[in-house]
Scaffold this motif. Structure first.
Motif, PDB file in Angstrom:
ATOM      1  N   ALA A  47      -0.889  -3.665   4.666  1.00  0.00           N
ATOM      2  CA  ALA A  47       0.519  -3.384   4.395  1.00  0.00           C
ATOM      3  C   ALA A  47       1.376  -4.601   4.736  1.00  0.00           C
ATOM      4  CB  ALA A  47       0.976  -2.175   5.207  1.00  0.00           C
ATOM      5  N   GLU A  48       2.506  -4.718   4.085  1.00  0.00           N
ATOM      6  CA  GLU A  48       3.404  -5.866   4.305  1.00  0.00           C
ATOM      7  C   GLU A  48       3.809  -6.025   5.768  1.00  0.00           C
ATOM      8  OE1 GLU A  48       4.408  -8.396   2.331  1.00  0.00           O
ATOM      9  OE2 GLU A  48       2.994  -7.592   0.853  1.00  0.00           O
ATOM     10  N   PHE A  50       2.115  -5.194   8.411  1.00  0.00           N
ATOM     11  CA  PHE A  50       0.939  -5.155   9.283  1.00  0.00           C
ATOM     12  C   PHE A  50       1.033  -6.160  10.429  1.00  0.00           C
ATOM     13  CE2 PHE A  50      -3.042  -7.168  10.523  1.00  0.00           C
ATOM     14  CZ  PHE A  50      -3.835  -6.099  10.872  1.00  0.00           C
ATOM     15  N   ARG A  62       0.461 -10.570  10.163  1.00  0.00           N
ATOM     16  CA  ARG A  62      -0.262 -10.404   8.897  1.00  0.00           C
ATOM     17  C   ARG A  62      -0.695 -11.757   8.366  1.00  0.00           C
ATOM     18  NH1 ARG A  62       0.658 -10.037   3.149  1.00  0.00           N
ATOM     19  NH2 ARG A  62      -0.415  -8.198   2.275  1.00  0.00           N
ATOM     20  N   TRP A 116      -3.566   3.909   9.220  1.00  0.00           N
ATOM     21  CA  TRP A 116      -3.768   3.800   7.776  1.00  0.00           C
ATOM     22  C   TRP A 116      -2.675   4.563   7.041  1.00  0.00           C
ATOM     23  CZ3 TRP A 116      -7.690   1.103   5.429  1.00  0.00           C
ATOM     24  CH2 TRP A 116      -8.758   0.699   6.231  1.00  0.00           C
ATOM     25  N   GLN A 117      -2.269   4.016   5.916  1.00  0.00           N
ATOM     26  CA  GLN A 117      -1.284   4.686   5.064  1.00  0.00           C
ATOM     27  C   GLN A 117      -1.892   4.896   3.686  1.00  0.00           C
ATOM     28  OE1 GLN A 117       2.303   2.462   4.219  1.00  0.00           O
ATOM     29  NE2 GLN A 117       3.408   4.355   3.809  1.00  0.00           N
ATOM     30  N   ALA A 119      -1.837   4.957  -0.041  1.00  0.00           N
ATOM     31  CA  ALA A 119      -1.036   4.209  -1.026  1.00  0.00           C
ATOM     32  C   ALA A 119      -1.563   4.562  -2.407  1.00  0.00           C
ATOM     33  CB  ALA A 119      -1.129   2.714  -0.762  1.00  0.00           C
ATOM     34  N   TRP A 123      -5.831   2.950   0.226  1.00  0.00           N
ATOM     35  CA  TRP A 123      -5.371   2.923   1.600  1.00  0.00           C
ATOM     36  C   TRP A 123      -4.861   1.537   1.958  1.00  0.00           C
ATOM     37  CZ3 TRP A 123      -4.981   7.310   4.245  1.00  0.00           C
ATOM     38  CH2 TRP A 123      -5.775   8.390   3.860  1.00  0.00           C
ATOM     39  N   LYS A 124      -3.862   1.494   2.838  1.00  0.00           N
ATOM     40  CA  LYS A 124      -3.331   0.244   3.391  1.00  0.00           C
ATOM     41  C   LYS A 124      -3.406   0.320   4.907  1.00  0.00           C
ATOM     42  CE  LYS A 124      -1.125  -1.677  -0.297  1.00  0.00           C
ATOM     43  NZ  LYS A 124      -1.326  -3.023  -0.763  1.00  0.00           N
ATOM     44  N   VAL A 126      -1.860  -0.495   8.336  1.00  0.00           N
ATOM     45  CA  VAL A 126      -0.520  -0.734   8.865  1.00  0.00           C
ATOM     46  C   VAL A 126      -0.577  -1.446  10.217  1.00  0.00           C
ATOM     47  CG1 VAL A 126       1.612   0.403   9.628  1.00  0.00           C
ATOM     48  CG2 VAL A 126       0.355   1.286   7.638  1.00  0.00           C
TER      49      VAL A 126
END
Length: 136
Positions: A47-48, A50, A62, A116-117, A119, A123-124, A126
């Motif tokens: 994720a952005e 992260f 990240r 985890w998210q 998406a 999954w992304k 986080v």
């Protein structure tokens, strides 16, 4: 107070078992070539916003993690001698899940947590943290 009495129950709710198993197949993150081994693969997974806290206690951005992964995978990866176990999944919010587990790498044992998210159908990651239990 005994050690056993301070441990949380850590029981995955029945409706989260399939999610736990899906996420467990992706752990330890960044060590599963079937999920990706290029910078572009990892950018899709992360994720952005992260960041992670390593077992050392250092925080990593990240961008730093992506640079390190690119460096790591520039040469053929070494065989990782690891064993993951004791997976637990907990829903934190709609489409956000906490996956916790233990990781053994030789004599080194860490407790791992990944947020985890969901998406879409993927999954992304986080957030991730590793905490050393013992180190030989």
């Amino acid at each position: 107070m005994t050690h056993a009495s301070c441990e949380p129950a850590r029981i995955t709710e029945p409706d989260l078992i399939a999610i736990r198993d899906d996420l467990a197949s992706r752990e330890p993150i960044f060590h599963r070539p079937e999920w990706g081994s290029t910078r572009a693969d990892f950018e899709r997974m992360i994720a952005e916003g992260f960041w992670e806290t390593g077992a050392s206690g250092r925080r990593y951005s990240r961008a730093f993690v992506l640079d390190e992964l690119e460096r790591r995978y520039a040469s053929p990866p070494l065989d990782d001698d690891w064993e993951s176990c004791d997976f637990h999944c907990q829903r934190l919010a709609a489409d956000i899940y906490l996956l916790t587990y233990s990781l053994r790498q030789g004599a080194r044992e860490t407790r791992r947590s990944t947020i985890w998210q969901r998406a879409g159908s993927d999954w992304k990651i986080v957030f991730h943290q590793g905490t050393i239990v013992q180190d030989a």
